[in-house]
Design an enzyme around this catalytic site. Structure first.
Site, short mmCIF file in Angstrom:
data_model
loop_
_atom_site.label_atom_id
_atom_site.label_comp_id
_atom_site.label_asym_id
_atom_site.label_seq_id
_atom_site.Cartn_x
_atom_site.Cartn_y
_atom_site.Cartn_z
N GLU A 106 36.29 48.64 48.70
CA GLU A 106 35.69 48.29 49.98
C GLU A 106 35.71 49.53 50.87
OE1 GLU A 106 37.40 44.84 51.83
OE2 GLU A 106 37.50 43.71 49.95
N GLU B 54 43.62 41.95 47.55
CA GLU B 54 44.47 42.55 48.59
C GLU B 54 45.86 41.92 48.66
OE1 GLU B 54 41.22 44.29 51.76
OE2 GLU B 54 42.15 42.37 52.20
#
Length: 634
Positions: A315, A144
């Site tokens: 995710e 991320e």
């Protein structure tokens, strides 16, 4: 393509006696992929040079032996505490100069040469040990980028690297002074070493300085990723990927993705609704437990554009998250709907975060497929249903959508640096356009500004709202097409160096139109348009003789046309967006949909998604709340 399910798992969090049982349960649930390792540096190297891989060896063998494919992450997002002793200057700093302290994650500065080399070394060590392991199906680089506002670092290392970047870009400080307009406010520099970071100024820093820093920071993120890619590439044949975030604009994802094989992103629909979507209170209430009907699809289409259509959800939210201002639980059926929506947009894998809710740490309130006491949660039951549905599903084949929407990260930076209005946002402008297209039943491909005429020629409608500075090649490509093209508002009005373009924009071939004045509008200052709708937030005054398609109530032009090229002179509200698309899209079948209902057409199937908390009747069929249907296309 037959899509697959995955899950994120952290063997270092659980007793080893759990691993085999968990792996067997994953396989029983229909899960194929499992991601591990991206936060495990302190477990892999508890002290400098003291590696402990035996536990990871056993974890990979256990998971792979059960029939799972493993995504192994490089752990550079969580440098261990001892790393700070090795590189005391590795901590990033925020714009106020405060260091990002140890105690959570992403506390590194990507400009720090020492830690960058250490991360590459760890990637190489992992690659040497596991690069040819048959259980490793893919590698994730870091985790991320940009999360927690970490793509911009104001450390000393960033300052020094920025000066070097400027010297390479401008060669001479005289050229920099001219490009930045440093005659204004006596801002000229005598050497690159005098230039600091754009922070702590009494009022706004020079917009050209800020924009250069944004470009530099994006380049640093790409370089950070590239050094780990370079370390791993020679050691493995498995694809390399990264998990991007929703509404993360601080770096150019198109540029970074050129070094990777697969794009993935982390989808948290309910978290994003309260945290990252600009919408009315009524809208957020209506979709409180479902998420915005267009947010997930937008990011699916954006990240599908990065690596020639190869993308995953790494995710997927399976229940309440822990990080949004408020964290309601999904309606029954939404985990299934989100999963199938990703598949409809071409996802190869949807991976849920996480297998089991954690009973400790910062994310212990974040739901998983299983509860902390190891009983199945709602998300697991819906994942099981999807896995069964996949078995009976024919392959989903993607096709080019009828509509292309151009997206540009540099435009987002440009308008953040010089917004002119408190609520002007490039992302929101583009997203409003995307939402209006979807509400009319259209499927959309998102493309970068590097798209050429060949990339664009098969589309029946092309839109490029809010692009600050058009590359000349793109302008030529659009002019060479025959399909309707929409440009504007606030498009082609600036140079790359944040100066007003002269001649005045939009400078479209064959269009006699010049933007001579711009104004930002407060929430109660909307400008009505004849026959319905209004401009809000942003409006432009135009001089010239271009053909006018739509006008404001006061007679000022709203939509201009020259052959197939159109220019939009303000930010439309929802009603006006629909009218604009109807004017442009005469050759594109438009299917106005009930609120909360969305379509996605592939080469093989039509999917219908109901984001409402109530049933909707459409096209002769009733679609339940938080439900979907699909129909094979002959």
């Amino acid at each position: 393509m037959i899509p697959r399910l995955g899950v994120c798992y952290y063997p270092e969090h659980w007793p080893e006696a759990y691993w085999a049982k968990d792996a067997a349960a994953m396989v029983d649930a229909g899960i194929t992929w499992v991601r591990i390792g991206e936060f495990a540096w302190a477990h892999l190297e508890p002290n400098p040079g003291q590696f402990q891989f035996e536990w990871l060896d056993r974890a990979i063998d256990t998971l792979g032996g059960a029939g799972l494919k493993v995504v192994l992450g490089t752990p550079s997002a969580t440098p261990p505490r001892w790393m700070l002793e090795r590189f005391p200057d590795m901590l990033a700093k925020d714009a106020q100069g405060n260091p990002r302290s140890f105690g959570s994650r992403r506390h590194y500065c990507p400009s720090n040469a020492g830690y960058r080399a250490a991360a590459a070394e760890m990637a190489a060590v992992l690659g040497e040990r596991y690069g040819q392991n048959s259980f490793i199906g893919a590698w994730q680089i870091d985790n991320e980028y940009g999360c927690h506002d970490t793509a911009l670092s104001y450390s000393d290392a960033a300052r020094d690297a920025f000066r070097n970047w400027l010297a390479e870009r401008y060669v001479s400080v005289a050229a920099l002074n001219a490009a930045w307009g440093n005659a204004f406010w006596s801002m000229a520099y005598n050497s690159f070493d005098e230039i600091g970071l754009p922070q702590h100024t009494v009022t706004q820093a020079n917009p050209a300085h800020e924009m250069a820093f944004r470009r530099f920071s994006s380049d640093q993120t790409r370089h950070w990723n590239a050094v780990q890619v370079a370390a791993l590439r020679p050691l493995t044949d498995a694809p390399l990927l990264h998990n991007y975030m929703g509404r993360e604009l601080a770096f150019d994802h198109f540029a970074l993705a050129r070094d990777l094989d697969i794009a993935t992103w982390d989808s948290y629909p309910i978290g994003f609704l309260s945290d990252r979507i600009d919408a009315t209170a009524a809208h957020k209430k209506a979709y409180l437990r479902q998420g915005d009907p267009d947010c997930q699809a937008f990011h699916h289409d954006l990240y599908r554009a990065l690596n020639k259509g190869r993308w995953w959800v790494m995710e997927q939210q399976p229940g309440p998250v822990n990080w949004a201002p408020y964290n309601p639980a999904p309606l029954p059926g939404m985990v299934r709907l989100w999963t199938w929506e990703a598949f409809a947009h071409g996802a190869e894998v949807v991976s849920y975060f996480r297998w089991r809710q954690l009973p400790f740490g910062q994310e212990q309130m974040h739901a998983g497929l299983n509860r902390p006491d190891d009983t199945p949660a709602q998300g697991l039951e819906e994942a099981r249903r999807v896995a069964q549905e996949i078995k009976g599903m024919s392959a989903i084949k993607q096709t080019k959508a009828p509509v292309a929407l151009l997206f540009d990260y540099a435009s987002a930076w440009s308008w953040e640096v010089l917004p002119q209005g408190r609520d002007f946002s490039y992302f929101n402008l583009v997203f409003d356009c995307y939402r209006a297209l979807r509400a009319l039943g259209l499927s959309i491909d998102i493309l970068p500004l590097s798209a050429c005429a060949e990339d664009l020629e098969a589309y029946r409608l092309i839109l490029a709202p809010g692009v600050a500075c058009f590359p000349p090649e793109l302008t030529q490509a659009l002019a060479a097409l025959s399909a309707p093209c929409l440009i504007g508002p606030r498009s082609n009005l600036m140079t790359e160096e944040m100066s007003t373009a002269v001649p005045l924009g939009p400078n479209l071939p064959g269009m006699d139109a010049r933007v001579v004045l711009v104004e930002s509008l407060p929430p109660d200052g909307a400008l009505p348009v004849r026959a319905g709708g209004a401009l809000h937030r942003w409006a432009e005054q135009i001089e010239g003789e271009a053909e006018v398609c739509l006008s404001r109530a006061d007679g000022a032009p709203v939509l201009l046309r020259a052959a197939h090229l159109h220019y939009l002179t303000g930010w439309p509200d929802a009603t006006l967006w629909t009218r604009v698309i109807e004017v442009l899209g005469a050759d594109v079948p438009l299917t106005p949909l009930p609120p909360g209902l969305r379509l996605r057409d592939t080469a093989t199937h039509r999917f219908v998604f109901n984001y409402n908390s109530h049933a909707v009747t459409w096209d002769g069929q009733e679609i339940g709340p938080a439900a979907l249907t699909w129909t094979p296309l002959s």
